[in-house]
Design an enzyme around this catalytic site. Sequence first.
Site, PDB file in Angstrom:
ATOM      1  N   ASP A   1     -43.651  28.441  30.499  1.00  0.00           N
ATOM      2  CA  ASP A   1     -44.860  27.792  29.361  1.00  0.00           C
ATOM      3  C   ASP A   1     -45.581  29.014  29.037  1.00  0.00           C
ATOM      4  O   ASP A   1     -46.392  29.433  28.347  1.00  0.00           O
ATOM      5  CB  ASP A   1     -45.348  26.583  30.063  1.00  0.00           C
ATOM      6  CG  ASP A   1     -44.915  25.308  29.349  1.00  0.00           C
ATOM      7  OD1 ASP A   1     -44.257  25.222  27.891  1.00  0.00           O
ATOM      8  OD2 ASP A   1     -45.038  24.324  29.462  1.00  0.00           O
TER       9      ASP A   1
ATOM     10  N   GLN B   1     -45.240  18.547  31.781  1.00  0.00           N
ATOM     11  CA  GLN B   1     -45.526  18.002  30.649  1.00  0.00           C
ATOM     12  C   GLN B   1     -46.955  17.943  31.319  1.00  0.00           C
ATOM     13  O   GLN B   1     -47.603  17.153  31.548  1.00  0.00           O
ATOM     14  CB  GLN B   1     -44.472  16.961  30.332  1.00  0.00           C
ATOM     15  CG  GLN B   1     -44.576  16.159  29.489  1.00  0.00           C
ATOM     16  CD  GLN B   1     -44.203  17.670  27.946  1.00  0.00           C
ATOM     17  OE1 GLN B   1     -43.269  18.108  27.937  1.00  0.00           O
ATOM     18  NE2 GLN B   1     -45.180  17.623  26.845  1.00  0.00           N
TER      19      GLN B   1
ATOM     20  N   LYS C   1     -36.649  18.049  25.121  1.00  0.00           N
ATOM     21  CA  LYS C   1     -35.889  19.471  25.406  1.00  0.00           C
ATOM     22  C   LYS C   1     -34.917  19.227  26.904  1.00  0.00           C
ATOM     23  O   LYS C   1     -33.865  20.161  26.353  1.00  0.00           O
ATOM     24  CB  LYS C   1     -37.780  20.090  27.140  1.00  0.00           C
ATOM     25  CG  LYS C   1     -38.154  20.237  25.368  1.00  0.00           C
ATOM     26  CD  LYS C   1     -39.639  19.985  26.998  1.00  0.00           C
ATOM     27  CE  LYS C   1     -40.788  20.222  26.208  1.00  0.00           C
ATOM     28  NZ  LYS C   1     -41.937  20.172  26.225  1.00  0.00           N
TER      29      LYS C   1
END
Length: 286
Positions: free
Chosen positions: A120, A97, A53
Site C-alpha cells: 500500500d 484494510q 481485490k
Amino acid sequence: MSSVLINGNEIGKVIRNNLQTRIEDLKKQGVVPGLAVVLVGDNAASKTYVTNKQKTCESLGMHSRLLSFTSSLSQEELMTTIHDLNTDESIHGILVQLPLPKHFDESLILSAISPDKDVDGFHPNNVGKMLLGQETFLPCTPFGVMKLLEHSGIEIAGKHAVVVGRSNIVGKPMGQLLLQKDATVTYAHSKTPDLGSITRQADILVVAVGIAKLIQAEHIKDGAIVIDVGMNRDENNKLCGDVDFASVSQKASFITPVPGGVGPMTITMLMENTIQSAENKLRQDK
Ligand code: NDP
C-alpha cells in the site's frame, strides 16, 4: 466543448495484461505472487473493496489470502497476525484494510508491516523514500492516477497541478508524484478560503475530498484535465465522484468518470506492487 474520457477500466486492463507476463515469468521460477488482505470488523464498503481485490488477484492467477476478524480483535492480536505474515514466504504483499475500528492505533499497525511487503506504500520508511524520489512502493491511488495521465499521453512537466485534499493516502502523495514529474503543485483543503479561485488556476486538477459534486463547471478553467478520486453516493444512492461530471465534462479537455476512472486503477496498482515485491524477493534470494 466536450472532453476526452479517461477510461480507467480500459487502461487498467492494458496494465493488467502486461502484469500477466511478469506473473508467468515468476511462476516459471517457482514463485506465485501472494497478497494477504486483513479485514477487521464488518464495514460494508471495506468488505466490497476486499472482495474486489481478491477477485482481481485470482483473475491474474496470483495467490490471495483473506484474514477476516470481528471487531473484538485486540491490537496485540492484530500485531501478531502481521508479524506472522511478515515472515510468511508465500506472502509478498500485506494490506490492512482501512479504516480499522476505533480501538486500534492505525499508524502503529501500518508501521508493523514489513516495508518490503508494504504494497500500500503507507509505511513511514516507504513514504520517506517516495518523498526523496527513491524506488519504493507507491501508494496505489496516486500511482494509478499517474498511470492514467501517462497512458492518456498527458504532459505533466510545467503544468500547474492543483490537488484538492491532503490525506496521507491520496492527496499528499498525489502532489509529491506530480511534483516529481515537474508540475508546479498547489494543495487545497478544508481550510482553503475561496476554493474556486485556486482550482480555476489548475491545468491538472485532482480532487480527493469525499464530497459529492463539490467541483462544478465554474470551479475549473476551460480545457483543464480533471481527475476525480472521490467515491460518494448521490441523492439517488448512485455512485458518484467529487466532480459534477455532467457540467465539468463540457468544459474540461480530459476527465475521469466515477465509476470507471481512478477506482479500477487503485486495484491494478496494488497488483503491480505485489508482483514487484515478489520480483524483489526473488532477486534478493538469488
Ligand atoms: P480524507 O477524508 O482522509 O481526506 C479528505 C481531504 O479533503 C482532507 O484533506 C480535507 O481537508 C479535504 N476537504 C474536506 N472538505 C473539503 C472542502 N470543502 N474543500 C476542500 N477540501 C476539503 O479522504 P481520502 O483522501 O481518504 O479520500 C478522498 C476521497 O477519495 C473519498 O471520497 C474516498 O472514498 C475516495 N477514495 C477513492 C479511492 C479510489 O480508489 N477511487 C481510493 C481512496 C479514496 P483537511 O485535511 O483540512 O481536513
